[in-house]
Motif scaffolding. Sequence first.
Motif, short mmCIF file in Angstrom:
data_model
loop_
_atom_site.label_atom_id
_atom_site.label_comp_id
_atom_site.label_asym_id
_atom_site.label_seq_id
_atom_site.Cartn_x
_atom_site.Cartn_y
_atom_site.Cartn_z
N ILE A 120 -16.04 48.87 -24.06
CA ILE A 120 -15.24 49.17 -25.24
C ILE A 120 -14.45 50.44 -24.98
N GLU A 121 -13.14 50.34 -25.01
CA GLU A 121 -12.27 51.52 -24.87
C GLU A 121 -12.13 52.18 -26.23
N ALA A 122 -12.40 53.49 -26.30
CA ALA A 122 -12.35 54.21 -27.57
C ALA A 122 -11.65 55.56 -27.39
N VAL A 123 -10.46 55.54 -26.81
CA VAL A 123 -9.69 56.77 -26.64
C VAL A 123 -8.62 56.81 -27.73
N TYR A 124 -7.78 57.85 -27.72
CA TYR A 124 -6.82 58.03 -28.81
C TYR A 124 -5.72 56.98 -28.76
N GLU A 125 -5.02 56.84 -29.89
CA GLU A 125 -4.06 55.75 -30.08
C GLU A 125 -2.75 56.01 -29.34
N ASN A 126 -2.74 55.64 -28.08
CA ASN A 126 -1.54 55.75 -27.26
C ASN A 126 -1.50 54.52 -26.35
N MET A 127 -0.46 53.72 -26.52
CA MET A 127 -0.39 52.45 -25.79
C MET A 127 -0.43 52.66 -24.28
N ILE A 144 -5.98 52.49 -18.83
CA ILE A 144 -7.43 52.31 -18.77
C ILE A 144 -7.78 50.84 -18.51
N PHE A 145 -7.10 49.93 -19.20
CA PHE A 145 -7.42 48.51 -19.02
C PHE A 145 -7.03 48.01 -17.63
N GLY A 146 -5.96 48.58 -17.10
CA GLY A 146 -5.60 48.23 -15.72
C GLY A 146 -6.69 48.62 -14.74
N ASP A 197 -9.83 46.41 -15.26
CA ASP A 197 -9.61 45.07 -14.69
C ASP A 197 -10.02 45.01 -13.22
N LYS A 198 -9.76 46.09 -12.50
CA LYS A 198 -10.10 46.14 -11.07
C LYS A 198 -11.57 46.47 -10.82
N LEU A 199 -12.21 47.13 -11.80
CA LEU A 199 -13.57 47.64 -11.60
C LEU A 199 -14.66 46.72 -12.16
N VAL A 200 -14.45 46.21 -13.35
CA VAL A 200 -15.53 45.54 -14.08
C VAL A 200 -15.69 44.10 -13.62
N LYS A 201 -16.93 43.65 -13.56
CA LYS A 201 -17.23 42.31 -13.05
C LYS A 201 -16.53 41.23 -13.86
N GLN A 202 -16.24 40.11 -13.22
CA GLN A 202 -15.67 38.96 -13.89
C GLN A 202 -16.70 38.41 -14.88
N GLY A 203 -16.22 37.92 -16.01
CA GLY A 203 -17.11 37.39 -17.04
C GLY A 203 -17.43 38.40 -18.11
N CYS A 212 -2.12 42.40 -21.52
CA CYS A 212 -1.19 42.15 -20.42
C CYS A 212 -1.37 43.12 -19.25
N ALA A 213 -2.08 44.22 -19.49
CA ALA A 213 -2.34 45.17 -18.41
C ALA A 213 -3.46 44.69 -17.49
N THR A 214 -4.04 43.53 -17.81
CA THR A 214 -5.12 42.98 -17.00
C THR A 214 -4.72 41.62 -16.43
N SER A 215 -5.51 41.15 -15.50
CA SER A 215 -5.29 39.81 -14.94
C SER A 215 -6.13 38.78 -15.68
N ARG A 216 -6.85 39.22 -16.73
CA ARG A 216 -7.74 38.32 -17.47
C ARG A 216 -7.60 38.52 -18.99
#
Length: 693
Positions: A384-391, A397-399, A402-408, A425-429
């Motif tokens: 869960i990403e919980a940082v300040y409201e900046n796109m 962070i999501f990019g 996407d590279k770090l966290v396991k699939q699923g 859209c910043a991820t491949s999933r």
Amino acid sequence: MTAINAVADLAIEGDIAVLTLNSPPVNALSAAVRSGILDGIALAIADSKVKGIVLICAGKTFIAGADITEFGKPPLGPSLADVQAAIEGSPKPVVAAIHGTALGGGLEVALVCHYRVAAKSAKCGLPEVNLGLLPGAGGTQRLPRIVGPAKALDMVTSGAHIGAAAAAEMGLFDVVTDDAALRADAIAFVRQVNAGQRPLRKVRDLNEKVEAARGKPELFADFRRANARRFRGFDAPEYNIRCIEAAVNLPFDEGMKVERKLFLELMNGTQSAAQRYYFFASRQVWNLPDVPADTPTIDVKKVGIVGAGTMGGGIAMNLLNAGVPVVIVETAQEALDRGVRTIRANYDNTASKGRITAADVDKRMALLTPSLDLGQLADADLVIEAVYENMDVKKDIFGKLDKLVKQGAILATNTSALDVNEIACATSRPEAVIGLHFFSPANVMKLLEVVRGDKTAKPVIRTSMELARKIGKIAALVGVCPGFVGNRMLAQRQREAQKLVLEGALPWDIDRVLYNFGFPMGPFAMSDLAGLDLGWIREKSSSATLREILCEMDRRGQKTGAGYYDYDGKRNAKPSPVVEQIIRDFAARQGKTSRVVSEQEILERCVYTMINEGAKILEEGKAIRASDIDVVWVNGYGWPVYRGGPMFYADTIGLDKVLAAMKNFEATLGADFKPARLLEDLVAQGRKFGDLK
């Protein structure tokens, strides 16, 4: 064994008849259950071999209350009063054997039994107040006769569940026994009653405790005064108090007449209709038409949280409370340490109040792993990403995730307003990305908006909803749009409040109207509480808004002793002449002419605009049901439950009235008030939001 009907049977064990109810899931007092009791009691009385009767329930609970699906429908079968009269008037002792919960009508049935035997795990209570009602089957007249008026007042106005030990201490239960021995011990108890020739005790005839309170009106005056804040706006607590007063001051039969009169007034009133509506709405919100309950879920054994600030820490506490291990990640040691200290301090504060033990605190903190390494989230099942409201920050962070966290794994954002699809859209999933919008403070507020992206997979949605339930939240599934459901509607109110102060209504005028409507506080008091400088940057401030001007003057809310209001040392608010002059001057510079604004206009512009936006949300399919919107507003924004929610309230006052007001405001004040097409269509069709399926 004799089958009485589909939900009741009668077994004769020697000289004792055991009448068993079996109407899953909670043995509610439906017409069939009432018939089963009445016919079973009659059979047991008619059998000369039977010397006593045990009333017991199969399944997980004793009678857990009335069948509220029968409310408002033509009566079927025997009345509850007929059933109670048969039990209470039985010439043979009737003992209630209670396990699980005896609530509402269930406890009222137990109270007409001559004695009550309960399992150690049993609980009882009269929770009708939570549905805007009072116990309507003698509960307000019998309860004070057995536990005393003071305890009865607490029980009927709080709806609290009382444990078996406490109930026995009050005199409500005669015997408390092991759960496994309940049936046998209840039978043995009836035999003891007969052997000792104990009287068939009728609670209605126990007058000692009510007579002791007679002539002491201060008991009720003090209780009202002590609970005035808690009862504000609600009718049912006051009606319950009046019934206990009647129990103290009138003969039983006269008190029953008062109870019946007041019960019918509440039942036919809008507050109880609203609270009963909300009861069903809060259950319906979990029903997702295109995500069935058998959708596969992801096993969430470990959660990662990015950001250890107010939101991240609060979210972590929810998970730790439920026994879920959490890794919380920050970019700087100081911020990480501060976040962990805050979590610990919150737990210690709760422990100091006796709500949890020191061991509970240690157990929860042991599940928390602080880290500066995002890589520690690689094996998390949910992040869960919980940082300040900046796109840009969130997409970065999501990019990385996407590279770090396991699939699923599920990748969730706590954004309160930003586009979840753009973040995905910043991820491949993108199918793994979802919004989990917790409300602040996250460890306290019940609401969770689950924000479904265009590509979010159904197992991700189902898992998120089930996790919400596990951590004690009430979740509403919503679609992607600016502000989602709650904040999108709130923006309408906030805009109108700001416009109104430039037209002549002062902040305390607007706050008073909304407070009197039933909100905990108005928008300006709320801003002062949150801090006017939230998101404000001095270097970029240009005196362009009232908020900027106040922040530049260091009037940043309660924390600085001044905001829209002036505050004393105890944070008590009073209208500020300084702010009033600031408003007058600012409005003049804006070319605004001050006028007298009525309370009705304030209410309509702040509330009807929210209703209109809710209609647009439904029109766009961003909420599944009108009742889901109401659940969001009751749980996330303090909408008074006795008004049901904004969409129910609109149905109550009439959609034609809302539409007429919106058209009038549109003509005089502009396009902000353009009515939703759905609102116009419903009025034209003579339908309500509640009619939408």
